[in-house]
Scaffold this active site. Structure first.
Site, PDB file in Angstrom:
ATOM      1  N   SER A 133       0.819  -1.206   0.000  1.00  0.00           N
ATOM      2  CA  SER A 133       0.000   0.000   0.000  1.00  0.00           C
ATOM      3  C   SER A 133       0.860   1.266   0.000  1.00  0.00           C
ATOM      4  CB  SER A 133      -0.971  -0.037   1.185  1.00  0.00           C
ATOM      5  OG  SER A 133      -1.977   0.937   1.047  1.00  0.00           O
ATOM      6  N   ASP A 183      -9.602  -5.285  -4.914  1.00  0.00           N
ATOM      7  CA  ASP A 183      -9.089  -4.204  -4.066  1.00  0.00           C
ATOM      8  C   ASP A 183      -9.881  -2.924  -4.304  1.00  0.00           C
ATOM      9  OD1 ASP A 183      -7.526  -2.375  -2.627  1.00  0.00           O
ATOM     10  OD2 ASP A 183      -5.649  -3.338  -3.201  1.00  0.00           O
ATOM     11  N   HIS A 191      -7.620  -5.634  -0.598  1.00  0.00           N
ATOM     12  CA  HIS A 191      -6.376  -4.945  -0.248  1.00  0.00           C
ATOM     13  C   HIS A 191      -5.519  -5.781   0.709  1.00  0.00           C
ATOM     14  CE1 HIS A 191      -4.032  -1.338  -0.493  1.00  0.00           C
ATOM     15  NE2 HIS A 191      -4.075  -1.098   0.805  1.00  0.00           N
TER      16      HIS A 191
END
Length: 269
Positions: free
Chosen positions: A98, A222, A250
């Site tokens: 991320s 995601d 995610h």
């Protein structure tokens, strides 16, 4: 074992170092707003496969110091460089999730990939987390502003909502609570500040500086780092490989942990 590395006067970063006698090193950088514990299901497997796994808590998060300032991509990349120098890391693999992926990309550009032999990007929030005139992907800036406002006004509620958008699979209450409690360790102001960096910073010019083999892992469900971001990274990074994970959002490092661990091991060797 755990210890601290000073990255700036009065700012220390927490480091978790598992299997330190091994020479095949992976340095992990977590995403927003978690800590190195996000990689628990990598740290529980990869050391047994012959890897030294090093996880850091970014400043403002987990067990690291939480200064008021210092949450730009440049400063966070500088912190990574300080840890690399303090630990004497050379020829290591860098794995990041991320916003950690965004910081890893900035590190590669800012320091010409110093010490890195291979790069693993897991649902990276790059090259732009938000939509822009020539990049119609990612989140709307207003969505990010709402997250920032929620952080300042009701952070527990924001984190609770995040927990259920982070995962595609139904993770169950115990794991959801584990994830929620991990994210509560961060300071509210650092949580908001890193989200501001996610909203405002771009990495298109950083991508050509990545000269090492790069593995991109992306969950197709995601809703945080949208799948088109992974496609843009694959297009922009020479010598990169993109692998789709079909049962993940995610939280791919948990939702498809066996596949993620296998792909990392095969890629790093």
């Amino acid at each position: 074992m755990g210890y601290y590395v000073e990255v700036e006067t009065d700012v220390k970063i927490y480091v978790e170092d598992v299997n330190p006698s091994c020479t095949n090193v992976i340095l992990f950088i977590h995403g927003w707003p978690a800590s190195h514990k996000l990689f628990e299901y990598q740290f529980g497997v990869l050391p047994a496969m012959g890897y030294r796994c090093i996880g850091i808590d970014l400043r403002g998060f987990g067990q690291s110091d939480k200064p008021w300032e210092g949450y730009s991509y440049d400063r966070l990349a500088d912190d990574i460089r300080c840890v690399v120098e303090a630990l004497g890391l050379r020829s290591f693999s860098l794995a990041a999730h991320s916003v950690g992926g965004a910081i890893a990309i900035r590190y590669m550009a800012r320091y010409q990939g110093y010490g890195v032999k291979k790069l693993v990007l897991l649902a990276a929030a790059a090259p732009s987390f938000t939509k822009r005139p020539k990049f119609p992907y990612g989140l709307e800036k207003e969505e990010v502003n709402q997250l920032i406002d929620a952080t300042y006004n009701n952070r527990p509620r924001m984190l609770q909502d995040l927990t259920y958008s982070f995962f595609y699979q139904n993770v169950g209450e115990p794991l959801a609570d584990w994830f929620f409690q991990m994210n509560l360790q961060a300071a509210g102001y650092s949580t908001a500040a890193v989200m501001e960096s996610l909203r405002d910073e771009v990495l298109f010019g950083d991508l050509p500086w990545i000269k090492v083999p790069t593995l991109i892992l992306q969950g197709i469900h995601d809703e945080i780092s949208k799948p088109p971001l992974a496609e843009a990274l694959h297009e922009g990074i020479a010598n990169s490989r993109l692998i789709w994970l079909y049962n993940s959002g995610h939280g791919l490092m948990w939702e498809q942990r066996n596949e993620v661990n296998d792909e990392i091991s095969k890629f790093i060797g």
